[in-house]
Structures are given as C-alpha cells and as structure tokens.
Enzyme design. Structure first.
Site, PDB file in Angstrom:
ATOM      1  N   HIS A  26      11.233  17.775 -82.211  1.00  0.00           N
ATOM      2  CA  HIS A  26       9.925  17.920 -81.282  1.00  0.00           C
ATOM      3  C   HIS A  26       8.749  17.457 -82.082  1.00  0.00           C
ATOM      4  O   HIS A  26       7.710  17.862 -82.090  1.00  0.00           O
ATOM      5  CB  HIS A  26       9.772  19.396 -80.990  1.00  0.00           C
ATOM      6  CG  HIS A  26      10.767  19.693 -79.941  1.00  0.00           C
ATOM      7  ND1 HIS A  26      10.600  19.612 -78.717  1.00  0.00           N
ATOM      8  CD2 HIS A  26      11.986  20.457 -79.909  1.00  0.00           C
ATOM      9  CE1 HIS A  26      11.507  19.986 -78.021  1.00  0.00           C
ATOM     10  NE2 HIS A  26      12.379  20.486 -78.679  1.00  0.00           N
ATOM     11  N   ASP A  38       8.322  13.891 -81.877  1.00  0.00           N
ATOM     12  CA  ASP A  38       8.272  12.548 -81.582  1.00  0.00           C
ATOM     13  C   ASP A  38       7.063  12.340 -80.605  1.00  0.00           C
ATOM     14  O   ASP A  38       6.668  11.380 -80.384  1.00  0.00           O
ATOM     15  CB  ASP A  38       9.481  11.953 -80.965  1.00  0.00           C
ATOM     16  CG  ASP A  38      10.094  12.497 -79.836  1.00  0.00           C
ATOM     17  OD1 ASP A  38       9.756  13.744 -79.521  1.00  0.00           O
ATOM     18  OD2 ASP A  38      10.842  11.965 -79.319  1.00  0.00           O
ATOM     19  N   GLY A  53      25.680  17.547 -70.819  1.00  0.00           N
ATOM     20  CA  GLY A  53      24.789  18.531 -71.262  1.00  0.00           C
ATOM     21  C   GLY A  53      24.894  18.999 -72.723  1.00  0.00           C
ATOM     22  O   GLY A  53      24.334  19.939 -73.020  1.00  0.00           O
ATOM     23  N   SER A  54      25.384  17.953 -73.669  1.00  0.00           N
ATOM     24  CA  SER A  54      25.514  18.564 -74.901  1.00  0.00           C
ATOM     25  C   SER A  54      24.137  18.220 -75.647  1.00  0.00           C
ATOM     26  O   SER A  54      24.133  18.542 -77.141  1.00  0.00           O
ATOM     27  CB  SER A  54      26.647  17.737 -75.576  1.00  0.00           C
ATOM     28  OG  SER A  54      26.378  16.216 -75.396  1.00  0.00           O
ATOM     29  N   SER A  57      21.928  12.813 -75.823  1.00  0.00           N
ATOM     30  CA  SER A  57      21.289  11.857 -75.505  1.00  0.00           C
ATOM     31  C   SER A  57      22.125  10.935 -74.392  1.00  0.00           C
ATOM     32  O   SER A  57      22.032   9.775 -74.340  1.00  0.00           O
ATOM     33  CB  SER A  57      20.685  10.926 -76.322  1.00  0.00           C
ATOM     34  OG  SER A  57      19.619  11.690 -76.932  1.00  0.00           O
ATOM     35  N   SER A  58      22.994  11.605 -73.454  1.00  0.00           N
ATOM     36  CA  SER A  58      23.600  10.773 -72.587  1.00  0.00           C
ATOM     37  C   SER A  58      22.536   9.991 -71.669  1.00  0.00           C
ATOM     38  O   SER A  58      22.813   8.841 -71.359  1.00  0.00           O
ATOM     39  CB  SER A  58      24.590  11.378 -71.616  1.00  0.00           C
ATOM     40  OG  SER A  58      23.885  12.631 -71.120  1.00  0.00           O
ATOM     41  N   ASP A  63      15.030   9.426 -78.840  1.00  0.00           N
ATOM     42  CA  ASP A  63      16.591   9.262 -78.288  1.00  0.00           C
ATOM     43  C   ASP A  63      16.576   7.700 -77.524  1.00  0.00           C
ATOM     44  O   ASP A  63      17.742   6.956 -78.098  1.00  0.00           O
ATOM     45  CB  ASP A  63      16.656  10.008 -76.929  1.00  0.00           C
ATOM     46  CG  ASP A  63      16.385  11.371 -77.411  1.00  0.00           C
ATOM     47  OD1 ASP A  63      16.118  11.718 -78.578  1.00  0.00           O
ATOM     48  OD2 ASP A  63      16.487  12.272 -76.329  1.00  0.00           O
TER      49      ASP A  63
END
Ligand code: GLA
Length: 391
Positions: A37, A39, A127-128, A131-132, A177
C-alpha cells in the site's frame, strides 16, 4: 503450467476453428515481498513475478468483432463484443479486463482496426491476491501490441493495464502489480520507486531459504471499495500534511518528519493510514539494503513489522491472515512472514529456512484448520520472467 501450449492450441481450434495463425503469450502473477500500500503513495515496492500467471492465444479477425473464451470460465462460453461497443458491464464478467485494455489502447491513440479471437487460461488460484487481473491486463496489452504492430514499452503496457483497471473496472489500484507482471525477471525482485518509476533488479539469492506463499482461501467481500477507501484516506492525510510540508506524496516523508507534523492530520483513521504509508516506505528501503548486505534476518524482521502495521494501522488484514502470520512466527526457521497484496484475505508470504519448510507447511496447515476450520494451500515460489510471447 497446468496445460501445454499444444493443449491450449487444440482448445483454440475447438472453440474458434483452426489455430494456424495463432500466437501464444504469457503474463505472470506477482508476489510482493515488502512495500505494501505504498504504490499509490509515491513510495517503494519490492515485488517479484511468479511462474504462474495467465496464458493468451490471439488471432486477428477481418471484421470489428472481438470474441473471448476462458478455459477457467468455460460455462460462460464464447463472449462476443465489438470494437464499437467497449463499455464495462456486469454480464461481461471477466472479459471486462481485456475489454478495458482494448478501450485504453483506443484512448491512447493506438487505433485497433479489426477485432480478434482470444482464448485465455490462467493458473493463478482465483481470489488469492496474486494479481490474476493485472496479469490478464498486461497479457492483453502485449497481445494487442504485437498483433497490431504498435511500439509500446513494457512499462507503458503496465501503465495501460493500470489505467484500464482504474477507469474501466473502477479499482483504483497502484502500478505495482502490472509493473511486476510486465517487467519481472527470473530470480530477481524489482525495487521500484513508484514516484518516478525508476527501478532496479535485486537478485534474490537465498541458498538456505525458500519463499513460501500460503493461501488463506478467503476473499472478503468489498475488497474493491475498502481498497478505494484506504486510498482516499491517504489522500486526505496528504492534503493535511501539505499545509505544513512541501511534499508531493507521503513517500517524500521520513518517519521523523512525519512524527514532527502528524498533528495536522485531523481524522484519527487518516492518521493511522498515513503512518503506515510513511513507515512502510522507509521499511522497504531499509529491507532492500539489508538484503543487499545478505542480512536476511533483518529483512524477515521488517516483513513481520509490515504485517503488524497492515493489521493495526492500515487495517487490511483479517482473522484468517492473522492466524497464518502468527502460526508462522511461532515456528523456528521462519525468517519472516506477513500478509501480501491488497489484503482482506488472500495470501501470506513467508521466508522459511530450507530445513524448516516441511515443518512449516505441516504446522501451519494443522493450526489454521483448527483455528478457522479452513484449509490453507502452500506454494514454494519460483521467481519468473515478465510478460512475453511463448510461440
Ligand atoms: C493491490 C493493488 C496494488 C497495491 C497492493 C497493495 O494488489 O493492485 O496496486 O496497492 O494492493 O500493496
């Protein structure tokens, strides 16, 4: 990679017919080692690209139609849209991410004359927090760049992905990301100054330890809105501070400067958020120096401090990720452990001595199940390269 290039091309043929002119691309997910947090506060981050990510196959069409198909969301079937109708919609589901990138290309003056057939497959657990969505944006960017012959740098592809996520998908994420997915490098983390986008690669040489990601398998709702709230709270604190300090971002402040002026932040919540942003940025700079001096113990200690700050001041942890971190801290051989990524569930990242990895997995698995009733998943991380063509 759970599916081979051959299998992906076969699926493309079944879905869209033929695969002769098809090109195959990959963009990785990321794990952030430290710098959370920061960036969107002009601070530093230290992520690395993973070897898991999102695969894309693309073939140009003659008309203005775009057809998407995801092996992961096969129940949605082929989703058809047009270059003349690039607006986000609920029904469009996952395709809002690539659609947003088409839209951003147009907005930036990269004119795309004809549509395409696009097949997607991802092996990042859903949902992990690895950064999908950023990997899907960067993947779409590199596919469009190559397919339509634009000259765009990897960093600009990251910025296009971020713009699209902010303005098409309504999530006000920072650049970390997409930057990691675009510019990742095997066996290196990226020390990025988000105020200038200057970066250096730091080799991650850990002969006696492994990086282990633990997935809590929870994703709390309102992730997007709570994230956007944090961002607003940081902006309010910055405005207050700017009345007494000549700064552009919270990343411009040292801890001492912050302490000297923090009283101008009137809202106690905004004060806590800003404290995290300032201290976390300085912690990240210190952690990278420690790593360069091979002081991995200090790096781990700072990771633990990050967790506490994200839990108490930034308030983006949750019961499940706190349980994971606390279990990890109790195990000899764990050098550092903390929640990673945006928060509200997702994963922790831990540095674990080689000989303790098995005990770590067994102990955390058992304790997590006992305390939450949930199963955690574990991944011993390989650091991979950024987005690229595979075929
Ligand atoms: C999410 C965002 C990033 C970053 C992290 C927190 O992953 O997409 O831009 O803000 O949260 O560090």
């Amino acid at each position: 990679m759970a599916l081979s290039i051959h299998e992906l091309k076969d699926t493309f043929t079944q879905v869209f017919g033929g695969s002769d002119d098809v090109k195959v691309y990959f963009a990785p997910g990321r794990v952030n080692l430290i710098g959370e947090h920061t960036d969107y506060n002009g601070g530093h981050v230290f992520p690395c690209a993973l070897t898991i990510g999102t695969y894309g196959l693309i073939r140009k069409r003659e008309d203005r139609t775009i057809r998407f198909y995801s092996i992961n969301f096969d129940k949605m079937g082929i989703v058809t849209t047009s270059l003349d109708d690039l607006t986000p919609s609920k029904q469009a589901g996952w395709t809002n991410y690539p659609k947003g990138v088409f839209w951003t290309f147009e907005k930036r003056g990269y004119h795309i004359p004809t549509g395409a057939d696009i097949l997607i497959y991802g092996d990042i657990p859903a949902g992990s927090g690895l950064s999908s969505s950023a990997s899907l944006e960067v993947l779409t960017g590199i596919m469009l760049r190559d397919t339509y012959g634009f000259d765009i740098s990897m960093t600009d592809l990251a910025l296009i992905g971020q713009y699209s996520e902010n303005n098409f998908n309504g999530m006000n994420c920072g650049i970390m990301d997409q930057f990691a997915s675009a510019n990742g490098k095997k066996d290196c983390a990226i020390f990025l100054d988000t105020a200038t986008l200057d970066f250096e690669y730091a080799p991650i040489k850990l002969p006696t330890a492994k990086i282990v990601i633990t997935n809590s398998n929870v994703k709390h709702s309102l992730v997007g809105s709570a994230y956007n709230d944090r961002r607003r709270e940081c902006e309010t604190a910055l405005k207050n501070l700017q009345t007494v300090c000549d700064i552009k971002t919270l990343g411009d402040l040292t801890e001492a400067e912050f302490e000297a002026h923090k009283d101008v932040i009137s809202d106690p919540i905004c004060l806590k958020r800003a404290k995290h942003a300032v201290y976390e940025n300085q912690r990240t700079i210190r952690a990278v120096s420690a790593l360069k001096e091979n002081n991995i113990e200090e790096f781990g200690r700072l990771m633990n401090e990050t967790h506490v700050s994200l839990r108490d001041d930034f308030e983006v942890s949750c019961k499940e990720t706190d349980v994971l971190a606390e279990l990890a801290w109790s195990i000899p051989g764990v050098i550092g452990s903390r929640i990673t990524g945006g928060g509200f569930g997702g994963c922790t990242v831990s540095i674990v001595k080689n000989e303790s990895v098995d005990t770590f997995i067994e102990t955390v698995k058992k304790g997590y199940k006992e305390q939450t009733g949930l199963d955690a998943d574990f991944y011993v991380v390989d650091i991979g390269d950024g987005a690229r063509e595979l075929s």
